[in-house]
Structures are given as C-alpha cells and as structure tokens.
Write a protein that holds these residues in place. Structure first.
Motif, PDB file in Angstrom:
ATOM      1  N   ASN A 100      10.658   8.491  43.239  1.00 38.51           N
ATOM      2  CA  ASN A 100      11.291   8.187  44.521  1.00 38.51           C
ATOM      3  C   ASN A 100      10.944   9.224  45.566  1.00 38.51           C
ATOM      4  OD1 ASN A 100      12.654   5.913  43.529  1.00 38.51           O
ATOM      5  ND2 ASN A 100      14.172   7.211  42.559  1.00 38.51           N
ATOM      6  N   ASP A 101      10.036  10.143  45.252  1.00 38.61           N
ATOM      7  CA  ASP A 101       9.684  11.217  46.182  1.00 38.61           C
ATOM      8  C   ASP A 101       8.720  10.794  47.277  1.00 38.61           C
ATOM      9  OD1 ASP A 101      11.270  12.905  44.719  1.00 38.61           O
ATOM     10  OD2 ASP A 101       9.609  13.660  43.502  1.00 38.61           O
ATOM     11  N   ASN A 102       8.023   9.701  47.106  1.00 34.19           N
ATOM     12  CA  ASN A 102       6.977   9.304  48.051  1.00 34.19           C
ATOM     13  C   ASN A 102       7.409   8.146  48.934  1.00 34.19           C
ATOM     14  OD1 ASN A 102       4.688  10.780  48.298  1.00 34.19           O
ATOM     15  ND2 ASN A 102       3.563   9.751  46.683  1.00 34.19           N
ATOM     16  N   LYS A 103       8.684   8.051  49.239  1.00 35.31           N
ATOM     17  CA  LYS A 103       9.157   6.938  50.062  1.00 35.31           C
ATOM     18  C   LYS A 103       8.886   7.221  51.543  1.00 35.31           C
ATOM     19  CE  LYS A 103      12.676   5.177  47.015  1.00 35.31           C
ATOM     20  NZ  LYS A 103      14.079   4.903  46.829  1.00 35.31           N
ATOM     21  N   PRO A 104       8.307   6.265  52.249  1.00 35.57           N
ATOM     22  CA  PRO A 104       8.120   6.446  53.682  1.00 35.57           C
ATOM     23  C   PRO A 104       9.445   6.360  54.423  1.00 35.57           C
ATOM     24  CG  PRO A 104       7.401   4.270  53.021  1.00 35.57           C
ATOM     25  CD  PRO A 104       7.792   5.002  51.764  1.00 35.57           C
ATOM     26  N   ALA A 135     -15.164   9.890  62.769  1.00 36.77           N
ATOM     27  CA  ALA A 135     -14.289  11.037  63.036  1.00 36.77           C
ATOM     28  C   ALA A 135     -12.908  10.552  63.486  1.00 36.77           C
ATOM     29  CB  ALA A 135     -14.908  11.947  64.089  1.00 36.77           C
ATOM     30  N   ASN A 136     -12.872   9.546  64.349  1.00 33.97           N
ATOM     31  CA  ASN A 136     -11.602   8.991  64.824  1.00 33.97           C
ATOM     32  C   ASN A 136     -10.807   8.361  63.679  1.00 33.97           C
ATOM     33  OD1 ASN A 136     -12.054   9.787  67.464  1.00 33.97           O
ATOM     34  ND2 ASN A 136     -12.921   7.819  68.066  1.00 33.97           N
ATOM     35  N   ILE A 137     -11.502   7.645  62.810  1.00 34.21           N
ATOM     36  CA  ILE A 137     -10.842   7.005  61.664  1.00 34.21           C
ATOM     37  C   ILE A 137     -10.282   8.066  60.721  1.00 34.21           C
ATOM     38  CG2 ILE A 137     -11.247   5.651  59.554  1.00 34.21           C
ATOM     39  CD1 ILE A 137     -13.269   3.994  61.264  1.00 34.21           C
ATOM     40  N   GLU A 138     -11.067   9.102  60.445  1.00 33.82           N
ATOM     41  CA  GLU A 138     -10.601  10.162  59.552  1.00 33.82           C
ATOM     42  C   GLU A 138      -9.403  10.912  60.140  1.00 33.82           C
ATOM     43  OE1 GLU A 138     -14.672  11.227  57.066  1.00 33.82           O
ATOM     44  OE2 GLU A 138     -13.954  12.657  58.570  1.00 33.82           O
ATOM     45  N   ASN A 139      -9.379  11.072  61.438  1.00 39.44           N
ATOM     46  CA  ASN A 139      -8.286  11.795  62.077  1.00 39.44           C
ATOM     47  C   ASN A 139      -7.057  10.935  62.326  1.00 39.44           C
ATOM     48  OD1 ASN A 139      -9.500  14.355  62.200  1.00 39.44           O
ATOM     49  ND2 ASN A 139     -10.719  13.698  63.950  1.00 39.44           N
ATOM     50  N   ASN A 140      -7.236   9.619  62.423  1.00 40.53           N
ATOM     51  CA  ASN A 140      -6.127   8.710  62.681  1.00 40.53           C
ATOM     52  C   ASN A 140      -6.342   7.412  61.904  1.00 40.53           C
ATOM     53  OD1 ASN A 140      -3.863   7.489  63.695  1.00 40.53           O
ATOM     54  ND2 ASN A 140      -4.671   7.196  65.763  1.00 40.53           N
ATOM     55  N   PRO A 141      -6.241   7.466  60.575  1.00 44.11           N
ATOM     56  CA  PRO A 141      -6.545   6.285  59.765  1.00 44.11           C
ATOM     57  C   PRO A 141      -5.589   5.120  59.975  1.00 44.11           C
ATOM     58  CG  PRO A 141      -5.695   8.061  58.392  1.00 44.11           C
ATOM     59  CD  PRO A 141      -5.883   8.618  59.763  1.00 44.11           C
ATOM     60  N   GLY A 142      -4.447   5.366  60.588  1.00 43.95           N
ATOM     61  CA  GLY A 142      -3.514   4.277  60.856  1.00 43.95           C
ATOM     62  C   GLY A 142      -3.949   3.381  61.991  1.00 43.95           C
ATOM     63  N   ALA A 156       0.030   6.422  56.530  1.00 45.14           N
ATOM     64  CA  ALA A 156      -1.368   6.463  56.973  1.00 45.14           C
ATOM     65  C   ALA A 156      -1.852   7.891  57.188  1.00 45.14           C
ATOM     66  CB  ALA A 156      -1.540   5.646  58.257  1.00 45.14           C
ATOM     67  N   THR A 157      -0.977   8.762  57.653  1.00 44.99           N
ATOM     68  CA  THR A 157      -1.393  10.144  57.909  1.00 44.99           C
ATOM     69  C   THR A 157      -1.828  10.861  56.634  1.00 44.99           C
ATOM     70  OG1 THR A 157       0.917  10.854  57.763  1.00 44.99           O
ATOM     71  CG2 THR A 157       0.036  10.437  59.969  1.00 44.99           C
ATOM     72  N   GLN A 158      -1.310  10.448  55.495  1.00 45.89           N
ATOM     73  CA  GLN A 158      -1.701  11.053  54.225  1.00 45.89           C
ATOM     74  C   GLN A 158      -3.132  10.681  53.846  1.00 45.89           C
ATOM     75  OE1 GLN A 158       1.516   9.212  52.054  1.00 45.89           O
ATOM     76  NE2 GLN A 158       2.447  11.228  51.694  1.00 45.89           N
ATOM     77  N   LEU A 159      -3.633   9.619  54.401  1.00 42.71           N
ATOM     78  CA  LEU A 159      -4.963   9.124  54.066  1.00 42.71           C
ATOM     79  C   LEU A 159      -6.079   9.974  54.653  1.00 42.71           C
ATOM     80  CD1 LEU A 159      -6.446   6.859  52.610  1.00 42.71           C
ATOM     81  CD2 LEU A 159      -6.153   5.446  54.642  1.00 42.71           C
ATOM     82  N   SER A 160      -5.809  10.676  55.720  1.00 42.66           N
ATOM     83  CA  SER A 160      -6.825  11.439  56.436  1.00 42.66           C
ATOM     84  C   SER A 160      -7.591  12.401  55.536  1.00 42.66           C
ATOM     85  CB  SER A 160      -6.192  12.198  57.602  1.00 42.66           C
ATOM     86  OG  SER A 160      -7.175  12.908  58.315  1.00 42.66           O
ATOM     87  N   SER A 161      -6.901  13.275  54.847  1.00 47.95           N
ATOM     88  CA  SER A 161      -7.580  14.263  54.004  1.00 47.95           C
ATOM     89  C   SER A 161      -8.310  13.602  52.843  1.00 47.95           C
ATOM     90  CB  SER A 161      -6.598  15.319  53.497  1.00 47.95           C
ATOM     91  OG  SER A 161      -5.605  14.728  52.689  1.00 47.95           O
ATOM     92  N   HIS A 162      -7.771  12.509  52.335  1.00 49.43           N
ATOM     93  CA  HIS A 162      -8.431  11.809  51.233  1.00 49.43           C
ATOM     94  C   HIS A 162      -9.747  11.174  51.692  1.00 49.43           C
ATOM     95  CE1 HIS A 162      -5.205  12.473  48.430  1.00 49.43           C
ATOM     96  NE2 HIS A 162      -4.336  11.974  49.298  1.00 49.43           N
ATOM     97  N   LEU A 163      -9.758  10.591  52.867  1.00 53.81           N
ATOM     98  CA  LEU A 163     -11.001   9.997  53.379  1.00 53.81           C
ATOM     99  C   LEU A 163     -12.083  11.056  53.538  1.00 53.81           C
ATOM    100  CD1 LEU A 163      -9.671   7.500  56.068  1.00 53.81           C
ATOM    101  CD2 LEU A 163     -10.742   6.946  53.877  1.00 53.81           C
ATOM    102  N   LYS A 164     -11.723  12.183  54.116  1.00 54.45           N
ATOM    103  CA  LYS A 164     -12.697  13.269  54.303  1.00 54.45           C
ATOM    104  C   LYS A 164     -13.214  13.757  52.962  1.00 54.45           C
ATOM    105  CE  LYS A 164     -10.413  14.736  58.536  1.00 54.45           C
ATOM    106  NZ  LYS A 164      -9.561  15.736  59.171  1.00 54.45           N
TER     107      LYS A 164
END
Length: 89
Positions: free
Chosen positions: A83-87, A41-48, A8-16
C-alpha cells in the motif's frame, strides 16, 4: 526487471536509465521513433505529457512493455499487500 510506477513523474528516471542501458542517445532514440532529440528530452522530463501510443512505442523500442495490475492484489516479499505506492488521486 519490473518497475512499479504509480505516477508519471516516477517514469522520468526509468526512461533515461532504460535508454542508456540500450546505448542510445536521445537523438538516436528520436530517430528510431521518428521525432527529434528535443522531443525525447521533453518526454523524459515530462512523461505525463506524452500520448499513450507514443509511450508504448518508446517502451517497445527500449525492449520494455506496460503491465497493468490491481494494487490491492500486489504483495510484497513479506506476503502483505503493498500500500506504499498509492497515488494521491
């Protein structure tokens, strides 16, 4: 363009970025969604911390959607599994 996101943290910059590409301020997107600028602003900073329903609504307003794929079936340009993007779960 596709953005592969595993956390979810990766989503922040994409949303903005997506919001900016649409020429929308946080307040304008909030108005379209029926919420205030602070909520965006809250969603963009903490999309999870947003519901899936609200995230899908935001993505729709930004001209995007959600795709689900099986990681071991995704191949890189070399034809090898990605396999580089595994959580870390």
């Amino acid at each position: 363009m596709d953005y592969r996101i595993s956390l979810a943290t990766q989503l922040s910059s994409h949303l903005k970025s997506l919001r900016s590409q649409q020429g929308l301020s946080q307040a304008a997107l909030g108005k379209l969604l029926g919420v205030g600028q602070v909520r965006i602003a809250n969603i963009e900073n903490n999309p999870g911390a947003v519901s899936l329903d609200q995230m899908l609504s935001i993505l729709h307003l930004l001209g995007c959607g959600l795709s689900i794929y099986k990681r071991d079936e995704v191949k890189t340009a070399t034809g090898k599994p990605d396999n580089d993007n595994k959580p870390d779960w």
